[in-house]
Structure formats: structure tokens, C-alpha cells
Design a protein around this motif. Structure first.
Motif, PDB file in Angstrom:
ATOM      1  N   VAL A 171      -3.238  24.018 -38.722  1.00 12.07           N
ATOM      2  CA  VAL A 171      -4.280  25.049 -38.728  1.00 12.07           C
ATOM      3  C   VAL A 171      -4.443  25.567 -40.156  1.00 12.07           C
ATOM      4  O   VAL A 171      -3.441  25.836 -40.834  1.00 12.07           O
ATOM      5  CB  VAL A 171      -3.928  26.228 -37.790  1.00 12.07           C
ATOM      6  CG1 VAL A 171      -5.035  27.281 -37.834  1.00 12.07           C
ATOM      7  CG2 VAL A 171      -3.702  25.751 -36.369  1.00 12.07           C
ATOM      8  N   LEU A 172      -5.694  25.697 -40.600  1.00 14.41           N
ATOM      9  CA  LEU A 172      -5.985  26.331 -41.888  1.00 14.41           C
ATOM     10  C   LEU A 172      -7.076  27.368 -41.653  1.00 14.41           C
ATOM     11  O   LEU A 172      -8.162  27.042 -41.163  1.00 14.41           O
ATOM     12  CB  LEU A 172      -6.459  25.320 -42.920  1.00 14.41           C
ATOM     13  CG  LEU A 172      -6.981  25.914 -44.242  1.00 14.41           C
ATOM     14  CD1 LEU A 172      -5.897  26.708 -44.963  1.00 14.41           C
ATOM     15  CD2 LEU A 172      -7.539  24.825 -45.151  1.00 14.41           C
ATOM     16  N   GLN A 205      -0.886  26.779 -40.947  1.00 15.09           N
ATOM     17  CA  GLN A 205       0.232  26.555 -40.038  1.00 15.09           C
ATOM     18  C   GLN A 205       0.563  25.082 -40.058  1.00 15.09           C
ATOM     19  O   GLN A 205      -0.316  24.230 -39.879  1.00 15.09           O
ATOM     20  CB  GLN A 205      -0.122  26.986 -38.617  1.00 15.09           C
ATOM     21  CG  GLN A 205       1.014  26.773 -37.620  1.00 15.09           C
ATOM     22  CD  GLN A 205       0.624  27.188 -36.217  1.00 15.09           C
ATOM     23  OE1 GLN A 205      -0.111  28.143 -36.030  1.00 15.09           O
ATOM     24  NE2 GLN A 205       1.111  26.469 -35.226  1.00 15.09           N
ATOM     25  N   LEU A 206       1.828  24.775 -40.317  1.00 13.49           N
ATOM     26  CA  LEU A 206       2.256  23.386 -40.362  1.00 13.49           C
ATOM     27  C   LEU A 206       2.395  22.818 -38.959  1.00 13.49           C
ATOM     28  O   LEU A 206       2.449  23.569 -37.973  1.00 13.49           O
ATOM     29  CB  LEU A 206       3.563  23.269 -41.123  1.00 13.49           C
ATOM     30  CG  LEU A 206       3.539  23.775 -42.578  1.00 13.49           C
ATOM     31  CD1 LEU A 206       4.923  23.643 -43.193  1.00 13.49           C
ATOM     32  CD2 LEU A 206       2.504  23.025 -43.396  1.00 13.49           C
ATOM     33  N   ASP A 207       2.494  21.503 -38.871  1.00 16.98           N
ATOM     34  CA  ASP A 207       2.596  20.879 -37.558  1.00 16.98           C
ATOM     35  C   ASP A 207       3.927  21.197 -36.864  1.00 16.98           C
ATOM     36  O   ASP A 207       4.069  20.962 -35.657  1.00 16.98           O
ATOM     37  CB  ASP A 207       2.390  19.368 -37.649  1.00 16.98           C
ATOM     38  CG  ASP A 207       3.331  18.704 -38.651  1.00 16.98           C
ATOM     39  OD1 ASP A 207       4.094  19.431 -39.314  1.00 16.98           O
ATOM     40  OD2 ASP A 207       3.292  17.471 -38.753  1.00 16.98           O
ATOM     41  N   ASP A 208       4.895  21.748 -37.599  1.00 17.75           N
ATOM     42  CA  ASP A 208       6.147  22.161 -36.960  1.00 17.75           C
ATOM     43  C   ASP A 208       6.131  23.636 -36.573  1.00 17.75           C
ATOM     44  O   ASP A 208       7.135  24.196 -36.153  1.00 17.75           O
ATOM     45  CB  ASP A 208       7.343  21.875 -37.866  1.00 17.75           C
ATOM     46  CG  ASP A 208       7.256  22.608 -39.202  1.00 17.75           C
ATOM     47  OD1 ASP A 208       6.313  23.411 -39.388  1.00 17.75           O
ATOM     48  OD2 ASP A 208       8.127  22.377 -40.062  1.00 17.75           O
ATOM     49  N   ALA A 239       9.541  31.724 -38.892  1.00 21.58           N
ATOM     50  CA  ALA A 239       8.228  31.981 -38.306  1.00 21.58           C
ATOM     51  C   ALA A 239       7.140  31.855 -39.368  1.00 21.58           C
ATOM     52  O   ALA A 239       6.093  31.258 -39.133  1.00 21.58           O
ATOM     53  CB  ALA A 239       8.184  33.362 -37.676  1.00 21.58           C
ATOM     54  N   TYR A 240       7.385  32.441 -40.539  1.00 22.90           N
ATOM     55  CA  TYR A 240       6.400  32.336 -41.621  1.00 22.90           C
ATOM     56  C   TYR A 240       7.094  32.405 -42.968  1.00 22.90           C
ATOM     57  O   TYR A 240       8.200  32.919 -43.108  1.00 22.90           O
ATOM     58  CB  TYR A 240       5.338  33.444 -41.526  1.00 22.90           C
ATOM     59  CG  TYR A 240       5.830  34.831 -41.854  1.00 22.90           C
ATOM     60  CD1 TYR A 240       5.924  35.277 -43.178  1.00 22.90           C
ATOM     61  CD2 TYR A 240       6.199  35.716 -40.847  1.00 22.90           C
ATOM     62  CE1 TYR A 240       6.383  36.548 -43.485  1.00 22.90           C
ATOM     63  CE2 TYR A 240       6.663  36.993 -41.139  1.00 22.90           C
ATOM     64  CZ  TYR A 240       6.749  37.404 -42.464  1.00 22.90           C
ATOM     65  OH  TYR A 240       7.206  38.662 -42.770  1.00 22.90           O
ATOM     66  N   VAL A 241       6.397  31.851 -43.978  1.00 16.09           N
ATOM     67  CA  VAL A 241       6.838  31.967 -45.363  1.00 16.09           C
ATOM     68  C   VAL A 241       5.646  32.519 -46.143  1.00 16.09           C
ATOM     69  O   VAL A 241       4.562  31.931 -46.131  1.00 16.09           O
ATOM     70  CB  VAL A 241       7.272  30.610 -45.955  1.00 16.09           C
ATOM     71  CG1 VAL A 241       7.695  30.781 -47.415  1.00 16.09           C
ATOM     72  CG2 VAL A 241       8.402  30.012 -45.135  1.00 16.09           C
TER      73      VAL A 241
END
Length: 255
Positions: free
Chosen positions: A178-179, A190-193, A227-229
């Protein structure tokens, strides 16, 4: 005969010439018009009575192609403008290319190449590699495509940013799921992981490069708990953890 009588006769003769000339010109115009009307079908060529729609069609309905083409077909082979027909077919959903050609004497062929979606746009848009949202669909078959979103009119810019960011992640075996680019131009992916990476408005590529070079090695085996960076720091990054017991928003890198 007096000079006045001679002059009067000359004027009458000139007037008759004008009237006769005008009548002759009108008659000639009528004759030419009638001749063109009679010969028009010959100049137009044979009527195009057969329409062939070809191509590997999955989503394009041939009935819609016929409906778009038939009102624009000329009276004959030579009066049918294939460029106008191509433009009309290209307006249909899922049509990427439309090659229209005439085949003597009665056939019009429309060869279609369908669009290939590369990403989703918003909730239900399907976007091609040129940044064109060509159809709307919530079919589960497209659920695995990356999802992009942004302001109206920003489709091509967001796709270009997605391509640039993807090229940075691909060598590390990562992909963007997701971008999102908000109204201020701030990018979040959001990365695929499942990890969210916050890049902000400026230097998105540089920040993502730092994510790969600094954040990933520093987090190591703990990535599954991230969860996030947040990369919007000049000298480091912040981390949000999925586990409730971990310190939410822990910072690293000397912020």
C-alpha cells in the motif's frame, strides 16, 4: 439611328448577356450537383457491411465495440475515417489499443489489445502502467495488486513515486502493498509483511534508502513485532511495536 438609341441597344445586350450567363452558371451548378449526387456512391466505395472484432478479449464486450463503431461508419469504404473509429473504441473500459482497418470490399476490422492492471487506485480503481485508471472493479482477483491512493489528478505522480520506491526495496526482497500520498504530499507505505513505513513529504526516496540501510539491520529479528517505522527524523527513526508489552514509539539512531 441616333447615338442615344445605339447606346440603349448596347446596354440591353449587356444586360441579356449577364442574365444568360447567370442562368448558364446556375444550370451548370445544378447539373454538377446532380452528377455528384448520382456518382457519390461510386466515390464513397462499397458499403462496409461486415464488422469483425478481434483480439484476446476477456473484459471488453464486442457488443459495446459495435455500438461505439457503427454510428461513425461512413457511407462507404473510402469515406470511413479509421482514426475517428479508433478514438471512439479507445474510450471504452479495458481498451489499451485499438487498431481499426478496412478490408476490401465490405469488411471493417477492429483489433483490440486489453489493458493490464498493474496496481489498484483507491477503493476500486484499476490502473495501467501509464498511470491511467481505466476501469472500476472490486473483483477479488485483483486484491493482491498493490494499492495506491492520492489526490484527484495525482495518479501518474503517485505511480511514478511507487515505481521509484519499489526499485529501492526490490534488492532487499521487499515489496510495497500500500502507498498513500495525502493532500500535503506526505507518503506512507505498507510493506507486504505488514510493516508501515512513514516517509513524509520530502526526500521520500532518501528516507526509504535509510530505512533499508539503517532500520532493517538495527531491528533484525524483531521485525515481526514492528507495527511501523517512522523515518521522518534527520538522524534516525522511531519504531512502533505490535506487542502491547513493548515500548511503543521507541527511538533509535540518536534522534
Amino acid at each position: 439611328m441616333s447615338a442615344r438609341e445605339a447606346e440603349t441597344k448596347v446596354k440591353l445586350w449587356r444586360q441579356r448577356r449577364v442574365v444568360l450567363g447567370g442562368a448558364a452558371a446556375l444550370l451548370l451548378t445544378l447539373m454538377l450537383t446532380a452528377a455528384l449526387w448520382v456518382l457519390a456512391p461510386a466515390f464513397a466505395g462499397p458499403a462496409l457491411t461486415t464488422l469483425v472484432v478481434s483480439g484476446r478479449l476477456v473484459h471488453v464486450d464486442p457488443v459495446m465495440v459495435r455500438a461505439a463503431v457503427q454510428p461513425l461508419v461512413g457511407k462507404g469504404f473510402f469515406t470511413t475515417d479509421v482514426d475517428t473509429l479508433s478514438a471512439a473504441v479507445l474510450q471504452l473500459p479495458w481498451v489499451a489499443e485499438a487498431n481499426v482497418r478496412r478490408q476490401w470490399p465490405h469488411t471493417l476490422t477492429v483489433d483490440i489489445v486489453e489493458e493490464t492492471p498493474v496496481v489498484r487506485w483507491g477503493d476500486d480503481g484499476l490502473m495501467d502502467a501509464r498511470g491511467r485508471v481505466f476501469a472500476r472493479s472490486k473483483d477479488a482477483a485483483y486484491a493482491k495488486l498493490p494499492q495506491l491512493s492520492g489526490g484527484e489528478g495525482s495518479e501518474q505522480d503517485v505511480l511514478a513515486q511507487y515505481n521509484a520506491l519499489t526499485s529501492l526495496l526490490a534488492p532487499r526482497g521487499l515489496a510495497i502493498a500500500v502507498l498513500t500520498v495525502d493532500g500535503r504530499g506526505a507518503a506512507t507505505l505498507q510493506l507486504d509483511d505488514g510493516i508501515e513505513v512513514r516517509l513524509g513529504r520530502e526526500q521520500a526516496q532518501e528516507r526509504l534508502a535509510r530505512f533499508g540501510a539503517q532500520a532493517l539491520p538495527a531491528l533484525g529479528t524483531r521485525l515481526t513485532s514492528v507495527a511501523y517505522v517512522d523515518m521522518r527524523y534527520s538522524n534516525g527513526f522511531a519504531v512502533g511495536w505490535r506487542a502491547a508489552s513493548a515500548a511503543s514509539g521507541a527511538r533509535s539512531g540518536g534522534v
